[in-house]
Design a protein around this motif. Structure first.
Motif, PDB file in Angstrom:
ATOM      1  N   UNK A   1     -25.105  32.329 -41.431  1.00 36.26           N
ATOM      2  CA  UNK A   1     -24.028  31.386 -41.731  1.00 36.26           C
ATOM      3  C   UNK A   1     -23.377  31.691 -43.062  1.00 36.26           C
ATOM      4  N   UNK A   2     -24.207  31.980 -44.050  1.00 29.92           N
ATOM      5  CA  UNK A   2     -23.705  32.241 -45.393  1.00 29.92           C
ATOM      6  C   UNK A   2     -22.813  33.479 -45.441  1.00 29.92           C
ATOM      7  N   UNK A   3     -23.118  34.462 -44.612  1.00 29.75           N
ATOM      8  CA  UNK A   3     -22.349  35.710 -44.619  1.00 29.75           C
ATOM      9  C   UNK A   3     -21.294  35.756 -43.511  1.00 29.75           C
ATOM     10  N   UNK A   4     -21.057  34.638 -42.847  1.00 30.11           N
ATOM     11  CA  UNK A   4     -20.130  34.605 -41.722  1.00 30.11           C
ATOM     12  C   UNK A   4     -18.677  34.719 -42.197  1.00 30.11           C
ATOM     13  N   UNK A   5     -17.775  35.126 -41.299  1.00 35.16           N
ATOM     14  CA  UNK A   5     -16.355  35.219 -41.667  1.00 35.16           C
ATOM     15  C   UNK A   5     -15.661  33.865 -41.715  1.00 35.16           C
ATOM     16  N   UNK A   6     -16.360  32.801 -41.341  1.00 37.82           N
ATOM     17  CA  UNK A   6     -15.724  31.481 -41.277  1.00 37.82           C
ATOM     18  C   UNK A   6     -15.204  31.052 -42.634  1.00 37.82           C
ATOM     19  N   UNK A   7     -16.057  31.122 -43.637  1.00 37.39           N
ATOM     20  CA  UNK A   7     -15.698  30.576 -44.947  1.00 37.39           C
ATOM     21  C   UNK A   7     -14.589  31.358 -45.643  1.00 37.39           C
ATOM     22  N   UNK A   8     -14.380  32.624 -45.251  1.00 33.32           N
ATOM     23  CA  UNK A   8     -13.342  33.421 -45.892  1.00 33.32           C
ATOM     24  C   UNK A   8     -12.058  33.521 -45.066  1.00 33.32           C
ATOM     25  N   UNK A   9     -12.065  32.938 -43.874  1.00 33.24           N
ATOM     26  CA  UNK A   9     -10.861  32.968 -43.038  1.00 33.24           C
ATOM     27  C   UNK A   9      -9.907  31.877 -43.485  1.00 33.24           C
ATOM     28  N   UNK A  10      -8.688  32.259 -43.742  1.00 33.27           N
ATOM     29  CA  UNK A  10      -7.692  31.330 -44.276  1.00 33.27           C
ATOM     30  C   UNK A  10      -7.424  30.176 -43.321  1.00 33.27           C
TER      31      UNK A  10
ATOM     32  N   UNK B   1      -9.412  25.501 -37.507  1.00 30.84           N
ATOM     33  CA  UNK B   1      -8.454  26.124 -38.422  1.00 30.84           C
ATOM     34  C   UNK B   1      -7.074  25.530 -38.185  1.00 30.84           C
ATOM     35  N   UNK B   2      -6.222  25.612 -39.213  1.00 33.57           N
ATOM     36  CA  UNK B   2      -4.903  24.982 -39.121  1.00 33.57           C
ATOM     37  C   UNK B   2      -3.810  25.947 -38.667  1.00 33.57           C
ATOM     38  N   UNK B   3      -4.203  26.963 -37.901  1.00 30.53           N
ATOM     39  CA  UNK B   3      -3.231  27.928 -37.390  1.00 30.53           C
ATOM     40  C   UNK B   3      -3.797  28.561 -36.122  1.00 30.53           C
ATOM     41  N   UNK B   4      -2.954  29.287 -35.424  1.00 35.30           N
ATOM     42  CA  UNK B   4      -3.401  30.036 -34.257  1.00 35.30           C
ATOM     43  C   UNK B   4      -3.933  31.385 -34.738  1.00 35.30           C
ATOM     44  N   UNK B   5      -5.262  31.537 -34.804  1.00 34.65           N
ATOM     45  CA  UNK B   5      -5.839  32.782 -35.295  1.00 34.65           C
ATOM     46  C   UNK B   5      -5.491  33.946 -34.367  1.00 34.65           C
ATOM     47  N   UNK B   6      -5.375  35.126 -34.956  1.00 33.59           N
ATOM     48  CA  UNK B   6      -5.128  36.292 -34.117  1.00 33.59           C
ATOM     49  C   UNK B   6      -6.410  36.700 -33.398  1.00 33.59           C
ATOM     50  N   UNK B   7      -6.292  37.649 -32.492  1.00 34.15           N
ATOM     51  CA  UNK B   7      -7.418  38.060 -31.649  1.00 34.15           C
ATOM     52  C   UNK B   7      -8.585  38.570 -32.473  1.00 34.15           C
ATOM     53  N   UNK B   8      -8.311  39.366 -33.486  1.00 33.90           N
ATOM     54  CA  UNK B   8      -9.383  39.938 -34.304  1.00 33.90           C
ATOM     55  C   UNK B   8     -10.185  38.863 -35.014  1.00 33.90           C
ATOM     56  N   UNK B   9      -9.490  37.910 -35.629  1.00 31.79           N
ATOM     57  CA  UNK B   9     -10.172  36.829 -36.342  1.00 31.79           C
ATOM     58  C   UNK B   9     -10.983  35.967 -35.380  1.00 31.79           C
ATOM     59  N   UNK B  10     -10.389  35.657 -34.223  1.00 31.44           N
ATOM     60  CA  UNK B  10     -11.116  34.846 -33.228  1.00 31.44           C
ATOM     61  C   UNK B  10     -12.391  35.551 -32.795  1.00 31.44           C
ATOM     62  N   UNK B  11     -12.317  36.836 -32.508  1.00 35.04           N
ATOM     63  CA  UNK B  11     -13.482  37.565 -32.029  1.00 35.04           C
ATOM     64  C   UNK B  11     -14.547  37.713 -33.115  1.00 35.04           C
ATOM     65  N   UNK B  12     -14.150  37.811 -34.368  1.00 36.93           N
ATOM     66  CA  UNK B  12     -15.121  37.891 -35.456  1.00 36.93           C
ATOM     67  C   UNK B  12     -15.949  36.613 -35.539  1.00 36.93           C
ATOM     68  N   UNK B  13     -15.297  35.477 -35.370  1.00 39.14           N
ATOM     69  CA  UNK B  13     -16.016  34.211 -35.439  1.00 39.14           C
ATOM     70  C   UNK B  13     -16.872  34.014 -34.190  1.00 39.14           C
ATOM     71  N   UNK B  14     -16.372  34.416 -33.035  1.00 38.59           N
ATOM     72  CA  UNK B  14     -17.190  34.357 -31.821  1.00 38.59           C
ATOM     73  C   UNK B  14     -18.443  35.230 -31.969  1.00 38.59           C
ATOM     74  N   UNK B  15     -18.297  36.393 -32.595  1.00 37.26           N
ATOM     75  CA  UNK B  15     -19.435  37.299 -32.802  1.00 37.26           C
ATOM     76  C   UNK B  15     -20.462  36.659 -33.732  1.00 37.26           C
ATOM     77  N   UNK B  16     -19.989  35.982 -34.786  1.00 38.22           N
ATOM     78  CA  UNK B  16     -20.897  35.265 -35.686  1.00 38.22           C
ATOM     79  C   UNK B  16     -21.675  34.195 -34.926  1.00 38.22           C
TER      80      UNK B  16
END
Length: 302
Positions: free
Chosen positions: A46-55, A276-291
């Protein structure tokens, strides 16, 4: 000749009982160590996940951090009165308040992947929020664009099973649901004329759900066809261009129901919700799904 079938003496029985007790204690302690190790691993993931750094992160309800719940309530089967937002991008994260705490409990190790979870029973229970400074509010985003992730496991489909609702039910906003008849994942949005739905899921099967709600305007210019795209374990559901515009939210946000004391309660485990307050792109969505896949041991297809 000695009797080979003589009964055990009290001393022998005591020794056997002592050995059994030692074995049971060892197994119990071993299980605790395994559970603690799994929890620590999940916290590190969780601490190293892309969630906290995704705008644009506006809500992160998560079950493994110590600050997610009151320490006095974070015990197995303990009744929960609060679930605290862990969004590091907010100076003062909000909290959700149980409307019927007797039916919302903390499950320590028997939920998804042996990690903590919030378990919802029936009786119209919900987590209402977010409360920030004592004020109930909802998430309003630029141009009504959202991306939502949820990790859930239904244990009953007798109710409408609303996982998350942002806004005022029947008036504005949108909902993530599990349909009562077949367990399909669906998105309902006020002001839009269609419902997007993913494939069915059996009761008791954990899943990672994600939804992107495209904006109904871009840079202030209205679009004729906003869209909703849904994914389950990384697999696309129905992506629809929808007529009409999403009705902007007013007040109220609910986890496990569509409103306080409504009859659309979710029954089962909700482990994590990220918005999130926007429509994330495919790459960002898949990074969070992977986490989420790594954390909850739910395979995703990408």
């Amino acid at each position: 000749m000695k009797n080979k079938n003589r009964a055990f003496s009290l001393i022998e029985l005591s020794i056997v009982i002592l050995i059994i007790g030692i074995l049971i204690a060892g197994v119990t302690q071993g299980s605790r160590l395994v559970g603690a190790s799994k929890l620590q691993t999940a916290q590190n993931v969780t601490q190293s996940s892309p969630v906290q750094s995704t705008k644009g992160l506006v809500l992160w309800l998560e079950p493994t951090k110590e600050k997610s719940f009151l320490s006095s309530e974070a015990i197995d089967k303990g009744q929960l009165s609060r679930w605290f937002d862990n969004n590091p991008q907010l100076a003062i994260p909000a909290s959700f308040q149980a409307t019927a705490s007797a039916d919302i409990t903390y499950t320590a190790i028997s939920a998804i992947n042996g990690l903590p979870s919030v378990t919802f029973s029936a009786d119209n229970a919900s987590m209402e929020g977010p409360y920030n400074g004592g004020t109930l509010s909802s998430i309003n985003t630029p141009f009504n664009a959202y991306t939502i992730f949820a990790v859930v496991r239904s244990t009953s489909l007798t109710a409408a099973n609303t996982i998350f609702y942002n806004g005022t039910s029947g008036t504005n906003g949108f909902a993530l649901n599990k349909t009562a008849d077949d367990g399909a994942f669906s998105v309902a949005a006020q002001g839009l004329t269609a419902l997007t739905s993913a494939t069915n899921t059996a009761v008791g099967v954990p899943e990672i759900l994600s939804v992107t709600i495209a904006p109904d305007s871009v840079l202030g210019v209205a679009e004729g066809n906003p869209a909703v795209a849904s994914f389950k374990n990384g697999v696309a559901g129905i992506a629809s261009d929808l007529s009409g515009n999403l009705v902007a939210t007013t007040v109220g946000m609910y986890v496990g129901n569509a409103a306080a004391a409504a009859s659309t309660e979710f029954v089962g485990d909700i482990s994590e919700i990220i918005v999130f307050d926007s429509a994330l792109n495919k790459t960002s969505r898949q990074q969070i799904e992977k986490y989420l896949s790594k954390k909850y041991a739910i395979p995703v297809t990408q």
